[in-house]
Design a protein around this motif. Sequence first.
Motif, PDB file in Angstrom:
ATOM      1  N   SER A 108       3.862  -0.149  -0.983  1.00 20.31           N
ATOM      2  CA  SER A 108       3.336  -0.332   0.280  1.00 20.31           C
ATOM      3  C   SER A 108       3.599  -0.602   1.429  1.00 20.31           C
ATOM      4  CB  SER A 108       2.762  -1.853   0.106  1.00 20.31           C
ATOM      5  OG  SER A 108       1.674  -1.897  -1.187  1.00 20.31           O
TER       6      SER A 108
ATOM      7  N   HIS B   4      -0.202  -5.285  -0.616  1.00 21.16           N
ATOM      8  CA  HIS B   4      -0.969  -4.176   0.215  1.00 21.16           C
ATOM      9  C   HIS B   4      -2.021  -4.919   0.908  1.00 21.16           C
ATOM     10  CE1 HIS B   4      -4.365  -0.959  -1.357  1.00 21.16           C
ATOM     11  NE2 HIS B   4      -5.127  -1.913  -0.913  1.00 21.16           N
TER      12      HIS B   4
ATOM     13  N   GLY C 279      -4.828  -3.593  -5.168  1.00 24.35           N
ATOM     14  CA  GLY C 279      -3.286  -3.597  -5.305  1.00 24.35           C
ATOM     15  C   GLY C 279      -2.537  -4.465  -6.202  1.00 24.35           C
TER      16      GLY C 279
END
Length: 163
Positions: free
Chosen positions: A16, A93, A8
């Motif tokens: 996100s 994320h 992420g």
Amino acid sequence: MTSPYTRGDSISSGASRDHIKQALLDYGATDVLVSQRGNRSAIAFRGGGRQFRIVVSMPHSDGTLLLAGDIAQGPLRDAKAKVLDRAIRRFWHALAVSIDAKLGAATAGVATLESEFLAHVVLPGSRTVLEELEPVIDSAYRSGRHPLFGASAPSLPGLSATI
């Protein structure tokens, strides 16, 4: 070894957040709102006849990033800022992946939206299930006694408490 993408790191926090909003809307949620105050963020939405509110504490600095006139300004300060930024990107994320999994389970019929987000159901009075039950659960563990949740339901004959 995992790549930055799978951790992420390379996905912006904004991307996100947008993904979370779109995933909830695609599922059929309404009134989707993402907000932030200090180091706490909240995602609120309606779905399945319920209101939900997820409140999370964001990764934050230990306070050393923003000291004006500090000798730590420059490369050290920039390095700390990058570490914090990466932690925040990973956090968002991971939250997006978690919400995707919950919505996927509800979509597949493995679970319901309410069971997947039970802790975040907003009750009358504007508190969530988690806010109501967390002190009860803590007390039960401290005392070693089973908590009483409202009126106790009678046991059904032949129904075992364990599976």
